[in-house]
Design an enzyme around this catalytic site. Structure first.
Site, PDB file in Angstrom:
ATOM      1  N   GLY A  54       7.236  39.723   9.900  1.00 14.61           N
ATOM      2  CA  GLY A  54       6.781  38.758  10.455  1.00 14.61           C
ATOM      3  C   GLY A  54       6.178  37.596   9.841  1.00 14.61           C
ATOM      4  N   CYS A  81       8.364  43.957   4.845  1.00 18.83           N
ATOM      5  CA  CYS A  81       7.552  42.834   4.461  1.00 18.83           C
ATOM      6  C   CYS A  81       6.183  42.642   4.328  1.00 18.83           C
ATOM      7  CB  CYS A  81       9.055  42.172   5.102  1.00 18.83           C
ATOM      8  SG  CYS A  81       8.531  40.215   4.591  1.00 18.83           S
ATOM      9  N   TYR A  82       5.952  41.690   6.149  1.00 14.17           N
ATOM     10  CA  TYR A  82       5.375  41.901   6.361  1.00 14.17           C
ATOM     11  C   TYR A  82       4.366  43.049   6.800  1.00 14.17           C
ATOM     12  CZ  TYR A  82       1.180  40.365   9.430  1.00 14.17           C
ATOM     13  OH  TYR A  82      -0.939  40.076   9.508  1.00 14.17           O
ATOM     14  N   HIS A 168      14.446  43.915   3.006  1.00 17.14           N
ATOM     15  CA  HIS A 168      14.765  44.064   4.677  1.00 17.14           C
ATOM     16  C   HIS A 168      15.632  44.784   4.835  1.00 17.14           C
ATOM     17  CE1 HIS A 168      11.724  41.008   6.636  1.00 17.14           C
ATOM     18  NE2 HIS A 168      12.416  40.444   5.639  1.00 17.14           N
ATOM     19  N   GLU A 170      17.243  46.833   6.987  1.00 14.52           N
ATOM     20  CA  GLU A 170      17.750  46.420   7.835  1.00 14.52           C
ATOM     21  C   GLU A 170      18.542  44.630   8.501  1.00 14.52           C
ATOM     22  OE1 GLU A 170      14.928  45.514   7.742  1.00 14.52           O
ATOM     23  OE2 GLU A 170      14.408  43.372   9.378  1.00 14.52           O
ATOM     24  N   ASP A 226      27.122  43.772  32.612  1.00 15.53           N
ATOM     25  CA  ASP A 226      26.005  44.690  33.073  1.00 15.53           C
ATOM     26  C   ASP A 226      25.318  44.767  33.603  1.00 15.53           C
ATOM     27  OD1 ASP A 226      24.680  43.767  30.352  1.00 15.53           O
ATOM     28  OD2 ASP A 226      23.306  42.875  31.106  1.00 15.53           O
ATOM     29  N   LYS A 366      22.924  45.745  24.258  1.00 14.44           N
ATOM     30  CA  LYS A 366      24.249  45.200  24.330  1.00 14.44           C
ATOM     31  C   LYS A 366      25.554  46.041  24.136  1.00 14.44           C
ATOM     32  CE  LYS A 366      25.597  41.202  26.739  1.00 14.44           C
ATOM     33  NZ  LYS A 366      25.037  41.365  28.497  1.00 14.44           N
TER      34      LYS A 366
END
Ligand code: XMP
Length: 510
Positions: A54, A81-82, A168, A170, A226, A366
């Protein structure tokens, strides 16, 4: 079903964290940190919690905090992180800020032995993005990693299954990020990995077959990914109890209505009403030049046409929508500035009295929707389609919209798309199209002077459409498209290529 909670503290990679978890076959949900309590987390039965990054500092008065009871709930937690700093702060550790400790980008991190780092080498590159750092560990925690500038790059309390990382995992630049997440999810949280698309599809079809039995369902089909996937999935479940309405507002690309008819009626044998509303939209749009006004008119008229068709059908009680997970998360976030009012069928449920709304893909990202689409037998051409805005070519014609201008743009756009397809590029641009400006310029053809319209070609490369780079298309492709457009489309004398990225420009011209 096993699931992981991604507790959102406002970081930019939050959706990415959830996707990374799902890639490892574990269902992940993102919830804002202030919309869920520790008791609810326990009641939901999450196998683990990930605190996201964040933009704040834990000492800011308004920075997002969380109930420290989460650390004693017996649920494994990974703070990123945060989220890492917040865990330290919650547990009585200390966070400091110093320019000399800030790290941005690829950074070598040295790891100690830890279940979180099982299978990793002693050091490797991680993605850092911080100024604050943990200077004193909280009670019961051990330092398990460091970098040249960050003395505590990761910490753990193995007995309580609490972990924090300053970097991070990710982000793909963190070379072993995937392995670290795998260790957390499988070894620390004890997940088995039951989130597989085949099962999701079977279960959804089964569920809707049961839930919707004897009901009539209506769906607004746009031909985009979609709504197409939602339509085919529901058709599998309830067959002809599903009716799709495709509104041909005349602002579509060349052959679009035919494509929808061939695919959904011809190939899948579905119940599709193609409402020819071309005249109706042109009448409403006559004389209108202002982009937001065009969008409002199209959105409103779309709903009216849809309502007219629904009324003709009579006893429909259920509305199906192609909402996907990012729509759900984004609508929960609230007050970001409206740059453009994106038109979709969001106004429908409020206006029409449906007793039930079904959104078969509201939990999917998606790429997961694409996977389901492929499993349902949708053509790759459809599944990998570039996005197309709801107001269609209306936002690609600068100024007033007329039938003649629509025809010019449709032809130019089709040629550009054909040339990109023929070029067989290694990576196709994420979105590419033609725009018809209201600018006229002088040309020469044979021995005669011409005075015709200017078309812009636009191609962008992006992951998320929030930012986008203009695509470096090969000159040969641009040359071929440009010369074909001026030769084959009477009325166009000039073709230019748009070299603006987003920001500062948006992808669409209006
Ligand atoms: P912009 O132009 O805002 O576009 O940079 C980002 C992405 O959104 C699409 N877009 C729209 N989609 N209704 C839609 O359904 C709209 O009004 C609309 N405006 C833009 C655009 O094509 C791009 O993919």
């Amino acid at each position: 079903m096993e699931k992981i909670l991604v507790l959102d503290f406002g970081g930019q990679y939050n959706q990415l964290i959830a996707r990374r978890v799902r890639e490892q076959h574990i269902y992940a949900e993102i919830r804002p940190y202030n919309k869920i309590t520790v008791d609810e987390i326990k009641a939901e039965g999450y196998a683990g919690v990930i605190f996201t990054g964040g933009p704040n500092s834990v000492y800011d008065v308004n920075s997002p905090h969380f109930d420290p009871a989460i650390l004693s709930a017996g649920i494994p937690v990974l703070g990123i992180c945060y989220g890492d700093q917040l865990m330290a702060y919650m547990g009585g550790g200390k966070v400091d800020s110093a320019a000399s400790s800030s790290e941005y980008g690829r950074t070598t991190v040295f790891f100690s032995e830890s279940p979180l780092f099982a299978g990793l080498p002693a050091e490797s590159v991680c993605w850092m993005s911080h100024t604050d750092y943990i200077s004193t560990l909280p009670e019961g925690f051990t330092n398990i990693a460091h970098s040249a500038r960050c003395p505590i790059a990761a910490m753990s309390n193995d007995a309580r299954r609490l972990y924090g990382v300053q970097f991070h995992p990710e982000v793909t630049h963190t070379v072993y990020g995937r392995q670290m997440l795998h260790n957390f999810l499988y070894d620390i949280c004890g997940c088995k990995g039951d989130w597989v698309m085949e099962r999701f599809l079977e279960q959804s079809i089964e569920k809707y077959r049961r839930e919707l039995s004897g009901k009539k369902v209506l769906l607004a089909l746009s031909g985009g990914l979609d709504s197409s996937v939602a339509a085919v999935l529901l058709h599998r479940a309830i067959g002809h109890d599903l009716t799709c309405v495709f509104v041909d507002h005349g602002l579509l690309r060349k052959n679009e209505a035919e494509f929808v008819r061939d695919t959904f009626v011809g190939h899948f044998g579905m119940n599709v009403i193609i409402a020819d509303a071309r005249e109706r939209f042109l009448r409403k749009l006559a004389g209108v030049t202002e982009p937001e006004k065009k969008r409002k008119i199209i959105g409103g008229e779309f709903i009216r046409v849809f309502e007219d068709e629904a009324r003709k059908l009579g006893d429909v009680t259920v509305l199906a929508q192609g909402t996907i997970y990012p729509d759900v998360i984004e609508s929960g976030k609230g007050d970001s500035a409206v740059i453009k009012s994106h038109h979709n069928v969001g106004g429908l449920p409020e206006r029409m009295a449906f007793s039930q709304i079904v959104e078969p893909m509201r939990d999917l990202f998606k790429d997961e929707v694409r996977e389901i689409g492929i499993q349902l037998g949708l053509a790759r051409e459809l599944v990998c389609r570039q996005p197309f805005p709801g107001p269609g070519l209306a936002v690609r014609i600068i100024g007033e919209i007329t039938a003649e201008k629509l025809d010019l743009l449709r032809e130019a756009d089709a040629i550009f798309r054909e040339e990109i397809a023929h070029a067989n590029l290694d990576t196709a641009p994420s979105q590419y199209f033609a725009v018809l400006t209201d600018l006229h310029s002088v040309g020469v053809m044979g021995d005669a002077r011409t005075y015709g319209a200017t078309v812009v070609l636009r191609a962008v490369t992006t992951d998320d459409f929030m930012t986008a780079a203009w695509t470096r298309l090969p000159y040969d492709v641009l040359e071929k498209a440009g010369s074909r457009i001026t030769n084959e489309v009477a009325g166009i004398t000039r073709v230019v290529y748009d070299i603006t990225s987003k920001p500062p420009a948006t992808v669409e011209w209006e």
